[in-house]
Design an enzyme around this catalytic site. Structure first.
Site, PDB file in Angstrom:
ATOM      1  N   CYS A 170       0.815  -1.224   0.000  1.00 42.99           N
ATOM      2  CA  CYS A 170       0.000   0.000   0.000  1.00 42.99           C
ATOM      3  C   CYS A 170       0.845   1.270   0.000  1.00 42.99           C
ATOM      4  O   CYS A 170       0.359   2.336  -0.369  1.00 42.99           O
ATOM      5  CB  CYS A 170      -0.931   0.018   1.205  1.00 42.99           C
ATOM      6  SG  CYS A 170      -2.009  -1.406   1.275  1.00 42.99           S
TER       7      CYS A 170
ATOM      8  N   HIS B  96      -3.392   7.025   3.650  1.00 48.08           N
ATOM      9  CA  HIS B  96      -3.781   5.758   3.023  1.00 48.08           C
ATOM     10  C   HIS B  96      -5.193   5.399   3.472  1.00 48.08           C
ATOM     11  O   HIS B  96      -5.513   5.467   4.655  1.00 48.08           O
ATOM     12  CB  HIS B  96      -2.790   4.671   3.435  1.00 48.08           C
ATOM     13  CG  HIS B  96      -3.176   3.308   2.959  1.00 48.08           C
ATOM     14  ND1 HIS B  96      -3.645   3.071   1.686  1.00 48.08           N
ATOM     15  CD2 HIS B  96      -3.180   2.107   3.600  1.00 48.08           C
ATOM     16  CE1 HIS B  96      -3.913   1.787   1.556  1.00 48.08           C
ATOM     17  NE2 HIS B  96      -3.645   1.182   2.701  1.00 48.08           N
TER      18      HIS B  96
ATOM     19  N   ASN C 247     -10.194  -0.208   0.235  1.00 48.40           N
ATOM     20  CA  ASN C 247      -8.734  -0.084   0.277  1.00 48.40           C
ATOM     21  C   ASN C 247      -8.173  -0.561  -1.064  1.00 48.40           C
ATOM     22  O   ASN C 247      -8.167  -1.753  -1.348  1.00 48.40           O
ATOM     23  CB  ASN C 247      -8.205  -0.937   1.435  1.00 48.40           C
ATOM     24  CG  ASN C 247      -6.690  -0.910   1.535  1.00 48.40           C
ATOM     25  OD1 ASN C 247      -6.010  -0.363   0.660  1.00 48.40           O
ATOM     26  ND2 ASN C 247      -6.168  -1.495   2.593  1.00 48.40           N
TER      27      ASN C 247
HETATM   28  O1  UT7 Z   1      -3.568  -1.561   3.734  1.00 48.64           O
HETATM   29  C1  UT7 Z   1      -3.450  -2.258   4.938  1.00 48.64           C
HETATM   30  C2  UT7 Z   1      -4.521  -3.291   4.974  1.00 48.64           C
HETATM   31  N1  UT7 Z   1      -5.058  -3.706   6.202  1.00 48.64           N
HETATM   32  C3  UT7 Z   1      -5.619  -2.938   7.147  1.00 48.64           C
HETATM   33  O2  UT7 Z   1      -5.559  -1.744   7.148  1.00 48.64           O
HETATM   34  C4  UT7 Z   1      -6.359  -3.673   8.211  1.00 48.64           C
HETATM   35  C5  UT7 Z   1      -6.488  -2.890   9.489  1.00 48.64           C
HETATM   36  N2  UT7 Z   1      -7.477  -3.536  10.337  1.00 48.64           N
HETATM   37  C6  UT7 Z   1      -8.791  -3.296  10.196  1.00 48.64           C
HETATM   38  O3  UT7 Z   1      -9.209  -2.537   9.345  1.00 48.64           O
HETATM   39  C7  UT7 Z   1      -9.724  -3.959  11.181  1.00 48.64           C
HETATM   40  O4  UT7 Z   1      -8.963  -4.645  12.142  1.00 48.64           O
HETATM   41  C8  UT7 Z   1     -10.726  -4.959  10.521  1.00 48.64           C
HETATM   42  C9  UT7 Z   1     -11.735  -4.189   9.681  1.00 48.64           C
HETATM   43  C10 UT7 Z   1      -9.989  -5.952   9.649  1.00 48.64           C
HETATM   44  C11 UT7 Z   1     -11.495  -5.699  11.599  1.00 48.64           C
HETATM   45  O5  UT7 Z   1     -12.165  -4.777  12.442  1.00 48.64           O
HETATM   46  P1  UT7 Z   1     -12.014  -4.867  14.027  1.00 48.64           P
HETATM   47  O6  UT7 Z   1     -12.890  -3.826  14.596  1.00 48.64           O
HETATM   48  O7  UT7 Z   1     -10.549  -4.817  14.354  1.00 48.64           O
HETATM   49  O8  UT7 Z   1     -12.627  -6.269  14.347  1.00 48.64           O
HETATM   50  P2  UT7 Z   1     -11.978  -7.498  15.120  1.00 48.64           P
HETATM   51  O9  UT7 Z   1     -10.961  -8.178  14.267  1.00 48.64           O
HETATM   52  O10 UT7 Z   1     -11.571  -7.039  16.480  1.00 48.64           O
HETATM   53  O11 UT7 Z   1     -13.220  -8.457  15.253  1.00 48.64           O
HETATM   54  C12 UT7 Z   1     -14.363  -8.105  16.056  1.00 48.64           C
HETATM   55  C13 UT7 Z   1     -15.435  -9.146  15.821  1.00 48.64           C
HETATM   56  C14 UT7 Z   1     -14.929 -10.585  15.880  1.00 48.64           C
HETATM   57  O12 UT7 Z   1     -15.946 -11.377  16.484  1.00 48.64           O
HETATM   58  P3  UT7 Z   1     -15.862 -11.769  18.030  1.00 48.64           P
HETATM   59  O13 UT7 Z   1     -14.560 -12.525  18.172  1.00 48.64           O
HETATM   60  O14 UT7 Z   1     -15.857 -10.468  18.781  1.00 48.64           O
HETATM   61  O15 UT7 Z   1     -17.071 -12.607  18.224  1.00 48.64           O
HETATM   62  C15 UT7 Z   1     -14.800 -10.974  14.437  1.00 48.64           C
HETATM   63  O16 UT7 Z   1     -14.937 -12.364  14.234  1.00 48.64           O
HETATM   64  O17 UT7 Z   1     -15.971  -8.978  14.499  1.00 48.64           O
HETATM   65  C16 UT7 Z   1     -15.950 -10.239  13.810  1.00 48.64           C
HETATM   66  N3  UT7 Z   1     -15.763  -9.949  12.403  1.00 48.64           N
HETATM   67  C17 UT7 Z   1     -16.782  -9.700  11.561  1.00 48.64           C
HETATM   68  N4  UT7 Z   1     -18.114  -9.657  11.766  1.00 48.64           N
HETATM   69  C18 UT7 Z   1     -18.889  -9.352  10.709  1.00 48.64           C
HETATM   70  C19 UT7 Z   1     -14.606  -9.850  11.703  1.00 48.64           C
HETATM   71  N5  UT7 Z   1     -14.866  -9.547  10.424  1.00 48.64           N
HETATM   72  C20 UT7 Z   1     -16.204  -9.449  10.312  1.00 48.64           C
HETATM   73  C21 UT7 Z   1     -17.077  -9.153   9.244  1.00 48.64           C
HETATM   74  N6  UT7 Z   1     -18.403  -9.122   9.486  1.00 48.64           N
HETATM   75  N7  UT7 Z   1     -16.623  -8.883   8.006  1.00 48.64           N
END
Ligand code: UT7
Length: 340
Positions: A125, A267, A297
Site C-alpha cells: 500500500c 492511506h 482499500n
Molecule cells: O492496507 C493495509 C490493509 N489492512 C488494514 O488496514 C487492516 C487494518 N485492520 C482493520 O481494518 C480492522 O482490524 C478490521 C476491519 C480488519 C477488523 O475490524 P475490528 O474492529 O478490528 O474487528 P476485530 O478483528 O476485532 O473483530 C471483532 C469481531 C470478531 O468477532 P468476536 O470474536 O468479537 O465474536 C470478528 O470475528 O468482528 C468479527 N468480524 C466480523 N463480523 C462481521 C470480523 N470480520 C467481520 C465481518 N463481518 N466482516
C-alpha cells in the site's frame, strides 16, 4: 527513515498531472453479505466502506496495466506531455499483471513510451509514495526530467473471498502522476519525503505462497496460502501509530504546524484508522480527503486516486500544502509533503 529535502541541488520536482481509473463493476456491502457472514452495518461501522470496484477476471480492459494505462493517459493529458516525453515509469503494485515481465513494461508497450525505462516497485500500500520519492530523487539528481509514477492494484485476484476479515476491505483501481523537473527555488514542489520499512513485521500482512519460497501447489491452494492473509487488529494498531508519527515528522521537518496543512491524504484502509490518526494529530476531519467509502482499500492506488479527484474537482489549488501519508505490508511506511 530516509529524509530527502536537500535544498542544495539545482532541481526540485513537482507533480504536473494526475489521473485515475477504476473497473466498471461495483461490489456493494449487501452483495458481499450474500457471500460471507457479514452485514452492510458491520462493514460501514468498522471500516467506513460502502462499496468497492472489482475488475472483471480475464477482461483485458481491466488488467492492472490497463487501469494503469487509462490513469497514465489522463495524467499525461493534464501535464501536457506525450508518452515519448517519459524518461522513467515507476509502477507501484503488489498485484502485477504477471510476475515477469513487470507491469511497468506491459504499460510501457501500451503507451508507446519508447524512450523510458520501466520498473515495478513492491511496497504494497505504500508503493505510490515510494515511487514518488524515488522519482523526486531521480529528478533532483538531474538524471530525469519527466517520470510517470503509477499506483495500481487488482487485489481482487489475491483476496480470499471466503475470509470475511479481509475480503470486505479491498478494491481495484489505478492512479498516476507525472513528476517533472522544476527549479529548486520553485514554491510548487515536493518539499520532503520520509520512508521507512520494518521487515520484522512481515507476518502481519501478506501472501504466504506464490513466490519462490513457497510456489503454488495443490497443497498451498487447498490451504488458501496463495491469497492475502492479515492480522487485522495488529495492523490497525501499528497503522494508527505510524501514520501519526510520519505525518508529524513531515510537518515538523519543514517547520510547519498541523494547521498549516491544507489537505491531508492518508492511506485509505479504514475510516476508523484515519479518524484515530486525525485525532492524534489534532487535525480536523474537514481537511482530510477521503474516498474509502466508495472504493475501499485500493492499496497503492488509494493516495493517487484521491489526489487526482481532489485536483480535478478543485479542492486542491495551486499553493496548497498537501500531506500524503501511508503504511502497508512489509511493513512499509512513508510521508511526503508538497506545495501544490
Ligand atoms: O492496507 C493495509 C490493509 N489492512 C488494514 O488496514 C487492516 C487494518 N485492520 C482493520 O481494518 C480492522 O482490524 C478490521 C476491519 C480488519 C477488523 O475490524 P475490528 O474492529 O478490528 O474487528 P476485530 O478483528 O476485532 O473483530 C471483532 C469481531 C470478531 O468477532 P468476536 O470474536 O468479537 O465474536 C470478528 O470475528 O468482528 C468479527 N468480524 C466480523 N463480523 C462481521 C470480523 N470480520 C467481520 C465481518 N463481518 N466482516
Amino acid at each position: 527513515m530516509t529524509p530527502s529535502n536537500s535544498p542544495t541541488t539545482l532541481f526540485a520536482s513537482r507533480i504536473s498531472g494526475t489521473g485515475s481509473a477504476f473497473p466498471e463493476g461495483r461490489l456493494t456491502n449487501q452483495e458481499l453479505a450474500v457471500r460471507v457472514d457479514t452485514s452492510d452495518e458491520w462493514i460501514r461501522e468498522r471500516t467506513g466502506i460502502s462499496e468497492r470496484r472489482i475488475a472483471k477476471p480475464g477482461d483485458p480492459n481491466e488488467f492492472n496495466s490497463s487501469l494503469g494505462y487509462r490513469a497514465a493517459l489522463k495524467a499525461l493529458e493534464m501535464a501536457g506531455k506525450r508518452p515519448e516525453d517519459i524518461d522513467q515509469i515507476l509502477y507501484a503494485t503488489c498485484s502485477p499483471d504477471t510476475l515477469v515481465p513487470s507491469t511497468a513494461c506491459w504499460l510501457q508497450a501500451k503507451l508507446g513510451a519508447k524512450r523510458a525505462w520501466a520498473v515495478d516497485i513492491n511496497a504494497a500500500c505504500s508503493g505510490f509514495l515510494y515511487g514518488l520519492s524515488m522519482a523526486d530523487t531521480f529528478v533532483r539528481a538531474g538524471q530525469s526530467k519527466t517520470i510517470l509514477v503509477v499506483g495500481a492494484e487488482v487485489l481482487s485476484s489475491f483476496v480470499n473471498w471466503e475470509d470475511r476479515t479481509s475480503c470486505i476491505l479491498f478494491g481495484d483501481a489505478a492512479g498516476a502522476a507525472i513528476v517533472e523537473r522544476t527549479s529548486s527555488d520553485s514554491p510548487q514542489r515536493i518539499l520532503s519525503s520520509h520512508l521507512h520499512s520494518d521487515g520484522t513485521l512481515t507476518d502481519l500482512l501478506g501472501m504466504p505462497a506464490g513466490g519462490s519460497r513457497s510456489p503454488v501447489t495443490a497443497d498451498t491452494i487447498a490451504l488458501k496460502q496463495n491469497f492475502l492473509q492479515m492480522k487485522g487488529r495488529e495492523v490497525f494498531k501499528v497503522a494508527v501509530k505510524t501514520l501519526a508519527d510520519f505525518a508529524q515528522t513531515a510537518i515538523e521537518t519543514n517547520g510547519f504546524k498541523a494547521e498549516d496543512i491544507d489537505w491531508f491524504i492518508p492511506h485509505q484502509a479504514n475510516l476508523r484508522i484515519i479518524e484515530a490518526v486525525a485525532n492524534r494529530l489534532d487535525f480536523p476531519m474537514e481537511k482530510v480527503l477521503l474516498n474509502v467509502e466508495r472504493y475501499g482499500n485500493t492499496s497503492a492506488a488509494t493516495v493517487p486516486t484521491m489526489l487526482d479527484e481532489a485536483v480535478r474537482d478543485g479542492r486542491i489549488k495551486p499553493g496548497h500544502l498537501v500531506l500524503l501519508d501511508v503504511f502497508g505490508a512489509g511493513l512499509t511506511y512513508g510521508s511526503i509533503l508538497m506545495r501544490w
